[in-house]
Structures are given as structure tokens and as C-alpha cells.
Design a protein around this motif. Structure first.
Motif, PDB file in Angstrom:
ATOM      1  N   ALA A 121      10.668  14.598  16.514  1.00 30.11           N
ATOM      2  CA  ALA A 121      10.902  15.400  15.466  1.00 30.11           C
ATOM      3  C   ALA A 121      10.333  15.022  13.915  1.00 30.11           C
ATOM      4  N   ASN A 122       9.944  15.569  13.271  1.00 29.67           N
ATOM      5  CA  ASN A 122       9.572  15.252  11.906  1.00 29.67           C
ATOM      6  C   ASN A 122      10.549  16.138  10.677  1.00 29.67           C
ATOM      7  N   GLY A 123      11.209  15.170   9.853  1.00 33.04           N
ATOM      8  CA  GLY A 123      11.877  15.774   8.704  1.00 33.04           C
ATOM      9  C   GLY A 123      11.031  16.041   7.674  1.00 33.04           C
ATOM     10  N   HIS A 124      11.409  16.548   6.627  1.00 32.36           N
ATOM     11  CA  HIS A 124      10.693  16.591   5.254  1.00 32.36           C
ATOM     12  C   HIS A 124      11.502  16.215   4.010  1.00 32.36           C
ATOM     13  N   ARG A 125      10.871  15.494   3.091  1.00 27.14           N
ATOM     14  CA  ARG A 125      11.335  14.953   1.826  1.00 27.14           C
ATOM     15  C   ARG A 125      10.152  15.168   0.807  1.00 27.14           C
ATOM     16  N   LEU A 126      10.788  15.107  -0.567  1.00 26.34           N
ATOM     17  CA  LEU A 126       9.687  15.041  -1.767  1.00 26.34           C
ATOM     18  C   LEU A 126       8.778  13.861  -1.235  1.00 26.34           C
ATOM     19  N   ASN A 153       2.194   1.589  12.076  1.00 22.89           N
ATOM     20  CA  ASN A 153       3.525   1.101  12.505  1.00 22.89           C
ATOM     21  C   ASN A 153       4.349   0.768  11.504  1.00 22.89           C
ATOM     22  N   TYR A 154       3.781   0.040  10.487  1.00 16.95           N
ATOM     23  CA  TYR A 154       4.552  -0.357   9.605  1.00 16.95           C
ATOM     24  C   TYR A 154       5.183   0.652   8.408  1.00 16.95           C
ATOM     25  N   ASP A 155       4.521   1.783   8.274  1.00 23.59           N
ATOM     26  CA  ASP A 155       4.925   2.744   7.447  1.00 23.59           C
ATOM     27  C   ASP A 155       5.553   3.778   8.415  1.00 23.59           C
ATOM     28  N   GLY A 156       5.884   3.719   9.927  1.00 24.85           N
ATOM     29  CA  GLY A 156       7.016   4.291  10.615  1.00 24.85           C
ATOM     30  C   GLY A 156       6.181   5.296  11.258  1.00 24.85           C
ATOM     31  N   PHE A 157       4.908   5.180  11.413  1.00 20.74           N
ATOM     32  CA  PHE A 157       4.310   6.389  12.462  1.00 20.74           C
ATOM     33  C   PHE A 157       3.528   5.702  13.514  1.00 20.74           C
ATOM     34  N   ALA A 158       4.125   5.352  14.575  1.00 19.78           N
ATOM     35  CA  ALA A 158       3.648   4.531  15.779  1.00 19.78           C
ATOM     36  C   ALA A 158       2.500   5.092  16.351  1.00 19.78           C
ATOM     37  N   VAL A 159       1.524   5.238  16.051  1.00 22.05           N
ATOM     38  CA  VAL A 159       0.503   6.121  16.780  1.00 22.05           C
ATOM     39  C   VAL A 159      -0.254   5.568  17.884  1.00 22.05           C
ATOM     40  N   ARG A 160      -0.166   4.144  17.830  1.00 21.25           N
ATOM     41  CA  ARG A 160      -0.991   3.457  19.093  1.00 21.25           C
ATOM     42  C   ARG A 160      -0.298   2.017  19.085  1.00 21.25           C
ATOM     43  N   LYS A 161      -0.123   1.556  20.267  1.00 16.16           N
ATOM     44  CA  LYS A 161       0.344   0.280  20.410  1.00 16.16           C
ATOM     45  C   LYS A 161      -0.593  -0.824  20.235  1.00 16.16           C
ATOM     46  N   MET A 162      -0.094  -1.921  19.621  1.00 15.93           N
ATOM     47  CA  MET A 162      -0.923  -2.948  19.402  1.00 15.93           C
ATOM     48  C   MET A 162      -1.302  -3.795  20.857  1.00 15.93           C
ATOM     49  N   LEU A 178       0.870  -1.317   0.010  1.00 16.75           N
ATOM     50  CA  LEU A 178      -0.044  -0.041   0.037  1.00 16.75           C
ATOM     51  C   LEU A 178       0.727   1.430  -0.132  1.00 16.75           C
ATOM     52  N   GLN A 179       0.426   2.377  -0.517  1.00 18.98           N
ATOM     53  CA  GLN A 179       1.225   3.624  -0.691  1.00 18.98           C
ATOM     54  C   GLN A 179       0.966   4.048   0.586  1.00 18.98           C
ATOM     55  N   ARG A 180       2.188   4.763   0.874  1.00 17.65           N
ATOM     56  CA  ARG A 180       2.294   5.523   1.973  1.00 17.65           C
ATOM     57  C   ARG A 180       1.593   6.946   1.987  1.00 17.65           C
ATOM     58  N   GLN A 181       1.091   7.216   3.132  1.00 22.40           N
ATOM     59  CA  GLN A 181       0.079   8.341   3.180  1.00 22.40           C
ATOM     60  C   GLN A 181       1.050   9.520   4.050  1.00 22.40           C
ATOM     61  N   SER A 182       0.295  10.769   3.643  1.00 24.78           N
ATOM     62  CA  SER A 182       0.923  11.985   4.174  1.00 24.78           C
ATOM     63  C   SER A 182      -0.224  13.036   4.090  1.00 24.78           C
ATOM     64  N   PRO A 183      -0.342  13.678   5.302  1.00 28.33           N
ATOM     65  CA  PRO A 183       0.798  13.842   6.304  1.00 28.33           C
ATOM     66  C   PRO A 183       0.499  12.971   7.490  1.00 28.33           C
ATOM     67  N   PRO A 184       1.448  12.779   8.357  1.00 31.21           N
ATOM     68  CA  PRO A 184       1.198  11.474   9.293  1.00 31.21           C
ATOM     69  C   PRO A 184      -0.063  11.586  10.103  1.00 31.21           C
ATOM     70  N   SER A 185      -0.664  12.826  10.229  1.00 33.17           N
ATOM     71  CA  SER A 185      -1.887  12.884  11.153  1.00 33.17           C
ATOM     72  C   SER A 185      -3.101  12.105  10.262  1.00 33.17           C
ATOM     73  N   TRP A 186      -2.968  11.563   9.093  1.00 37.12           N
ATOM     74  CA  TRP A 186      -3.608  10.626   8.283  1.00 37.12           C
ATOM     75  C   TRP A 186      -4.002   9.632   8.921  1.00 37.12           C
ATOM     76  N   TYR A 230       8.521  12.822   7.602  1.00 40.81           N
ATOM     77  CA  TYR A 230       8.968  11.518   8.093  1.00 40.81           C
ATOM     78  C   TYR A 230       9.744  11.845   9.619  1.00 40.81           C
ATOM     79  N   PRO A 231       9.453  10.859  10.321  1.00 44.48           N
ATOM     80  CA  PRO A 231      10.346  10.722  11.592  1.00 44.48           C
ATOM     81  C   PRO A 231      11.789  10.816  11.669  1.00 44.48           C
ATOM     82  N   ILE A 232      12.358  11.806  12.433  1.00 39.56           N
ATOM     83  CA  ILE A 232      13.818  11.700  12.442  1.00 39.56           C
ATOM     84  C   ILE A 232      14.187  11.856  13.626  1.00 39.56           C
ATOM     85  N   PRO A 233      15.375  11.275  14.330  1.00 39.63           N
ATOM     86  CA  PRO A 233      16.025  11.343  15.451  1.00 39.63           C
ATOM     87  C   PRO A 233      16.299  13.070  15.638  1.00 39.63           C
ATOM     88  N   HIS A 234      16.015  13.679  16.926  1.00 36.80           N
ATOM     89  CA  HIS A 234      16.183  14.732  17.213  1.00 36.80           C
ATOM     90  C   HIS A 234      17.558  15.047  18.185  1.00 36.80           C
TER      91      HIS A 234
END
Length: 793
Positions: free
Chosen positions: A651-656, A48-57, A4-12, A639-643
């Protein structure tokens, strides 16, 4: 596995999890709870798979979760397989790239997927009919009104008129009498709480007895109000509001000799009826129940009920397609149209909203306007409420218009049509379009009759046709999804080039599906205020490529002219582009007059700079053009980055956006240094060297969303045209951007090679546009200077 396609922004991802949790809490049956729990699990796992840990299973417990995981696996793989199969059967190019898991049982979602992947809606709708998730909602119609208005008498008449093949008939009091031990006499002795409980059981029983596809008619009571009591007693329950799909309210008292009632004064009946109408209308609006005040006319109500039974969303869409086909035959005449203009009406062809004008006129004219919403604009209240802009909302709008007297309705339509004026720019365009064998149709969510009168007044009714409804008797409801489906039909079934014009969020599905999309931007006070955010999302996330036309010309632009370039619909070139079925403009972004460009260009033009030093200048130019301009056309994602402050700080970084699906093609050999700079700005992008178009193969483009062709200098543009045509044979809809240090301006001008690129728009990004037609050779050739081979001839 699903890819599946990665979605943006992370709030999705957070929004999806929140929605699924809400639906899980609302589930009542065991099957619903299982299904909604599987949706919650899937939303969390995907995030979680797309790198956005919004909630634990939750910790896995076999006895509780194995069935959920099994159900989730079956549900989502079957949906994925459905869309892939639909794409293959509908012969969609690159069907292997179709990866979707939204519910195909929801028509709006189905249409969105069809438009996103250019799947013709009719075949995919046929396939979805067999999908297990496609469940028809039961139709339960309440016949309501004050005591003595003739509800029970009317029910018997309707039973005789409609028969029992497709309709069931229920008297609420009779059902209660059958359920309650001791019958109605025992029920009347109960306290209010017990009565509510038995009323709920009665409506539950009616719902369970109703067979899907049939219509249940139920005589009920919203309130009971004795003339000597100050306040009424409600007969409505929470179970009523989750069962009824429609409420028809009989508006005046009728004699009913079959039942004996105490005498009630006319004044009290009038008061009771008004209070009941107001409260019931608001209750139905809140709980998405279709509501209409009707005269106690057996033939009229029977017609309405037959329409409720027959006019499903699917049936409505088939009617819309049929009428569109008739319009095409009528407009085309003996010839064959190749191009069609598809236009929204309100705030597109004209500045005003004809629906708002209609109800303003109604409220100023009709004495009892409070019956349709207290003198307010009922459409504004409807569409801003729980109904939103759903198909049911537009059916409710049609029922509102149905309440207006026939003669008044026609008079109001005439008066509204006389009060508005079509933008002169559109009048000019439509007159010229007819002369050039370009068809035109107005597809409006508003009143068809008003728009027919407007076009007749403007002298365009012979060449511009209207598709619209407005009243239930019109047998046609136009929604945003219907508009999109009709545009898709023009392109697929009729093979037309479609140029669509719209102004609002409702028009976005249509604009996304058109060959050419133009957003009409009016003055601030007339604009759709929700449009900017939705338009930006459509451009950045959903691949919309559109222009904007300012009407009047003094209006301020939407977004910015980089994302949404300006176009003039009165210029000859615009109409020429429609006749030739070519886009009316190219995306051209350049830094010619910027100070940054002057600094970078100095190193490129300095005859003393060559070899590694010149290659370094080209690399910097590639990086600059990508960060400054390519990012504007493609958009960014987080996308998430180490601060730097440590792991405790998020922290969140930005890319195309979709960076790993952007193919960089260096046109050899002069394009390589600049292409390396482009790659430095988007490091996840794959990189390809190409000496000729055939070096780009199907395997290179099949999973990509954008191709960036990079060359140091574009002179005549013939080489770029060859590459673009080759790419289009491999992938008809992929975005193509051309990045170069210098592009000759004449190649982009009308008649130039680059301006003739067919079918799909291409973006050109350059450090400088040059009017100098000089082509380097030997010591002045850029490639030779880059690699110190100026001694070669």
C-alpha cells in the motif's frame, strides 16, 4: 553521503532502473559494460535507500563486483563534486544545497541542472568541457546515390575543395578491396552472408580510423538493383546504421567517365532512386541518422560539410547567445532595458503551427513532394519518432527545409505569414510594451523568415525582434534548451526581469527559468496534447510558478485555476507589473464562501469562546487549511505504508511533497495554535516560534524548500511583508506561504501592503477574506482571547 533529493512518484525509481538495464544490455565494449553496470547498481541502491525496493541487489561477489562498486563510487562522487564546484564558482546562493549526479556530459541534462539551481549556463558549460564524461561523437558522413550518379567523382572534388586537415575520405569499395584477401574480385564471388560480414568490417575500420573532431566522408551503396531483377539487393548493414551520423543523397544521375557501367534506362534509374530515397530516409529516421537529399553541387555540398564539422551543439548555443546580445543592443537603443518579454511563436502569438502550414502548402504545390515524406507532414513524423525533440531532430528539420527550392521557400513563407493573424491581445500588449520601454523578442523553433514576415505584416517588426533559424544556412538551431539558456542569459548577463510566454512542452525549460511565466492556452484543437502532464510535473515537482492566459477567452483552462491561476494580459495592472518588475498576481486561496469555512468561523467569531476552546478551534482551522489548500500549492508524494490486511499487501500513503523540508513559523503569539494545527497535518515539518523577523536565521532556512508563516489574523499585512523581506535576504527563491484565519481583503488589493511584496510570488491561504477593517484591541484582540488575557490593556 550524497544527500540526493527524494523523487516522486515511486514509479520514477522503477523507470530509472528499467532505463539503466536497457542501456546495460546495449553496451558492447568492456568499459561500457562496466560503466552501465555501475549505473544499474546505483539506481537500485538509491531506490532501496529512499524506501522503494524496486529490485534486489545481486549477492556480492568480490571477484565480479569490487571493480563495479569502485567505479560507481568514483563516477557519482565526481559528478556530485562537479556540480557543487560549479555552483560555488558560479556564485550560486546556497551552493551547499546543490546535490546532483546526472551526467554533465549530456548537454540537455546539464541545462536542466543549471536552470534548476539558477546556474548561468555559459560558465557551467565551460566547466563541463573538462569533464571526463563529455565525449564528442565521431562524424561519419555517407555520400549515397544510385550507380552512376557521380559519388566517386564528387569525393575527389571534395578532397580538392576541403583538403585533408579536418576531413578524411573513403571509397567503400576501396576499403573492402584492401581488407579482403584477393581484393574486390574475391569479394564479388562470395555469398551474401560473407559480403555482409566484410562490409561490416569495412565500415568498422573506417569508424576506428576516424579521429574525434574530424569528418569522415564515405562513398557507399544502400542497394544494388539490376534493371532485369524485380527486387534490389541491399548493401546496407547494421554496422552502417550505428556508424553514420549523416547521409547525403545525390539526387540525379551524372556522367562519370572514370568508370564503365552497363547502360541503365532512365525509367529504371528514376524508380531505383525513388525507392532508395524512401527506404534510406526511413532507415535514417529510425536510427537517428541525419539525412538530406542534395543536388550534386560541389560548392553547396562543401558548405554543408563544413557546417557539419563546425556546428556542434555548443557552437550553436554560443551563436544563439551572440545573436541575443545583438538583439538586446538593437532593442534597447541608447537606453537600458530592465524588462524583456520572451515569446514563443507558433500557438502562442498565433493559434496555428506555421511549420505544419508550410508543409501542407508544399505538399499541395510541389509535384514530387513524395521525396520529402510521401505528402505527409515530415515534421510531425520526425518529432514523434526516435529523434524526439533533441538537438539532432531540429538539425534534421533544418535539412528538410534545405531541400526546398530557394524561390519556393520564400514564396511559401510569404503565403504562410499572410494566412495567420497575431492574437489581438498580444498586439495590444506589444504596442503598449514598446511605449513603456519594455523589450520584446520572439524565440521560435520554427522558421525565422515566416515570423519576420508576420511581425512586418502586423506592424511590430521595428520593436519586436526574432531569434530563430529554420534552414542549415541560417547557422542557428533553436531548441527548448536553447530557449532556456537565452532566458537565463537575459536574467544573468543583462540583469533583466524576464516574462516568458509559451504553450508547449518545449517551452517549459524557458518558463521555469523566467522571472514570470505565462502559459498560453488556446482552443482544444490547437493545443499541445502532451502539455498537461508535463506542466503538472513542472509545477508539482520542479517548482514552476506560472499563470495561464486564455486565447481566445472562450477557451477552457488547463489543469485548474488553483495550480495555474488565470491572468489577463490586456489589463493595465499586468503591464504595470512588468514595468515595476513585480509579479502580476499573488496566489490567493480562501474558503470564504464554503460551508466548511462558515462552520469553523463560527467558533472563531463567537465571543463566548476563549482560552483552550478557542485555541482548539484555531488548531482545527490550521489543519483544515493545510489539507485543503496548502496541499494544492505544494503537491503530494507517495510513500510505502503497512496495510491493514497484512504485510503481504502493498500500500502507498500520501503526504505533502518534501514534508521534512517545510518550515512552519508561528508568528507569536496569536499564530501558535493555528500553526500547531498546520503541524498536525504535516508532522515531519520542523516548527519555529518567531516574535520578529530576526528570529528566523539562516540555519533555519538553508535546507528548506518552503516556509509557512502562520498567524491568526492579517490586518494591514505590514508584519507579513517584514517577515517575507527578511526571508528573501536569507534565501532568494524559497517558496513562502502565509496561512491565516482571516486576511483583510484590502491588504491584497492593488496598492495594499501584501500586493507589493517584491521579486518572488507568495501564496496566501485564509479561511476568510474580510472587508471589515476593524482591528481588535483589549477584549476583542485575538491573542488576548486565545490566552484569556483580555483584562490586559
Amino acid at each position: 553521503m550524497l544527500g540526493l533529493q527524494r523523487q516522486s512518484p515511486p514509479s520514477w525509481y522503477k523507470d530509472r532502473v528499467r532505463e539503466e538495464l536497457h542501456e546495460r544490455r546495449a553496451a558492447t565494449t568492456s568499459l561500457q559494460k562496466l560503466s552501465e553496470t555501475s549505473d544499474v547498481f546505483f539506481a537500485i541502491i538509491r531506490a532501496n535507500y529512499d524506501g522503494f525496493a524496486v529490485r534486489k541487489m545481486p549477492p556480492f561477489v568480490a571477484s565480479r563486483h569490487i571493480l563495479v562498486y569502485a567505479y560507481m563510487l568514483g563516477k557519482y562522487t565526481s559528478r556530485w563534486g562537479f556540480y557543487r564546484t560549479a555552483a560555488i564558482l558560479c556564485r550560486v546562493p546556497h551552493s551547499h544545497s546543490v546535490r546532483e549526479v546526472v551526467n554533465p556530459g549530456k548537454d540537455s541534462k546539464l541545462h536542466e541542472v543549471a536552470l534548476r539551481h539558477q546556474i548561468d549556463p555559459p560558465p557551467i558549460n565551460t566547466l563541463s568541457a573538462a569533464c571526463p564524461g563529455s565525449i564528442l561523437k565521431k562524424t561519419v558522413v555517407g555520400l549515397y546515390g544510385v550507380s552512376g550518379c557521380g559519388k566517386s567523382f564528387l569525393l575527389e572534388e571534395l578532397k580538392e575543395e576541403l583538403g585533408g586537415e579536418e576531413f578524411d575520405y573513403h571509397e567503400g569499395a576501396t576499403v573492402i578491396s584492401r581488407l579482403v584477401p584477393g581484393g574486390l574480385s574475391a569479394f564479388q564471388k562470395m555469398d551474401d552472408r560473407e559480403k555482409i560480414s566484410w562490409r561490416e568490417r569495412a565500415i568498422d575500420q573506417i569508424r576506428e580510423d576516424t579521429i574525434t573532431g574530424r569528418v569522415a566522408l564515405v562513398v557507399g551503396h544502400f542497394m544494388f538493383w539490376d534493371e532485369y531483377n524485380k527486387t534490389p539487393q541491399l548493401g546496407w548493414t547494421e554496422h552502417d546504421q550505428t556508424t553514420y551520423s549523416h547521409i547525403l543523397y545525390l539526387h540525379r544521375r551524372m556522367d562519370d567517365s572514370n568508370r564503365i557501367r552497363s547502360s541503365i534506362s532512365v525509367e529504371h534509374i528514376r524508380k531505383w532512386q525513388q525507392v532508395e530515397c524512401d527506404q534510406l530516409r526511413l532507415t535514417c529516421l529510425e536510427h537517428k541518422i541525419l539525412f538530406s537529399i542534395v543536388p550534386p553541387s560541389r560548392p553547396e555540398i562543401a558548405k554543408l560539410l563544413r557546417k557539419f564539422q563546425r556546428n556542434t551543439e555548443e557552437y550553436n548555443l554560443s551563436c544563439a547567445r551572440h545573436r541575443l546580445d545583438e538583439v538586446v543592443r538593437e532593442v534597447a537603443g541608447p537606453g537600458k532595458l530592465k524588462t524583456m518579454l520572451v515569446m514563443d511563436g507558433d500557438r502562442t502569438l498565433i493559434a496555428e503551427d506555421t511549420g505544419a502550414l508550410f508543409w501542407r502548402l508544399f505538399n499541395n504545390t510541389v509535384k514530387d513532394a513524395e521525396n520529402t515524406g510521401g505528402g505527409k507532414d515530415p515534421l510531425k513524423e520526425l518529432f514523434s519518432g526516435p529523434f524526439g525533440y533533441s538537438y539532432a531532430a531540429f538539425v534534421q528539420a533544418a535539412l528538410l527545409y534545405e531541400e526546398v527550392d530557394e524561390k519556393q521557400f520564400d514564396d511559401f513563407c510569404e503565403e504562410v505569414a499572410s494566412a495567420v493573424t497575431v492574437h489581438p491581445e498580444f498586439v495590444s500588449l506589444l504596442v503598449q510594451a514598446a511605449e513603456c520601454n519594455v523589450g520584446a523578442v520572439v524565440i521560435t523553433c520554427g522558421l525565422r523568415l515566416i515570423w519576420e514576415k508576420i511581425l512586418k505584416k502586423t506592424g511590430l517588426s521595428e520593436t519586436v525582434k526574432v531569434l530563430g533559424g529554420g534552414r542549415v544556412k541560417d547557422d542557428l538551431i533553436i531548441t527548448g534548451e536553447v530557449k532556456a539558456a537565452l532566458v537565463a542569459r537575459l536574467r544573468t548577463a543583462h540583469g533583466m526581469y524576464v516574462c516568458a510566454f509559451g504553450d508547449s512542452v518545449l517551452d517549459l525549460p524557458m518558463l521555469k527559468g523566467a522571472s514570470q511565466a505565462i502559459v498560453v492556452v488556446g482552443e482544444e484543437r490547437h493545443r499541445s496534447h502532451r502539455m498537461d502532464d508535463a506542466l503538472l510535473k513542472a509545477i508539482d515537482d520542479e517548482g514552476l510558478q506560472a499563470c495561464q492566459v486564455l486565447l481566445p477567452k472562450t477557451a477552457s483552462a488547463r489543469l485548474n485555476v488553483v495550480k495555474l491561476p488565470l491572468v489577463s494580459i490586456t489589463e493595465g495592472r499586468f503591464l504595470d507589473s512588468l514595468v515595476s518588475r513585480l509579479p502580476c498576481r499573488l496566489h490567493i486561496l480562501h474558503a470564504t464562501n464554503k460551508n466548511s469555512a462558515k462552520l469553523l468561523m463560527s467558533g472563531m467569531r463567537d465571543a463566548r469562546v476563549a482560552g483552550p476552546a478557542l485555541r482548539e478551534v484555531h488548531r482545527r482551522v490550521g489543519w483544515y487549511l493545510t489539507t485543503e489548500f496548502v496541499s494544492e500549492l505544494i503537491g503530494l508524494e507517495e510513500y510505502p505504508i503497512p496495510h491493514v490486511q497484512g504485510p503481504q499487501t502493498q500500500a502507498n500513503g500520501h503526504r505533502l511533497r518534501d514534508e521534512n523540508r517545510i518550515l512552519i513559523v508561528a508568528l507569536m503569539r496569536g499564530g501558535e495554535p493555528m500553526a500547531l494545527g498546520v503541524n498536525e497535518a504535516i508532522p515531519l515539518a520542523p516548527f519555529l516560534h518567531a516574535k520578529c523577523p530576526e528570529d528566523i536565521e539562516n540555519r533555519h532556512v538553508e535546507d528548506q524548500k518552503t516556509i509557512i508563516l502562520v498567524d491568526s489574523v492579517v490586518n494591514s499585512g505590514k508584519t507579513v511583508v517584514e517577515f517575507v523581506r527578511h526571508i528573501r535576504k536569507l534565501h532568494a527563491t524559497i517558496r513562502v506561504l502565509v496561512v491565516a484565519g482571516v486576511i483583510q481583503a484590502d491588504s491584497l488589493a492593488p496598492g495594499g501592503a501584501l500586493a507589493q511584496i517584491p521579486t518572488t510570488e507568495v501564496g496566501f491561504i485564509s479561511l476568510r477574506l474580510s472587508d471589515n477593517k476593524f482591528t481588535g484591541k483589549g477584549t476583542t484582540d485575538t491573542g488576548n482571547r486565545l490566552y484569556n488575557t483580555t483584562f490586559l490593556r
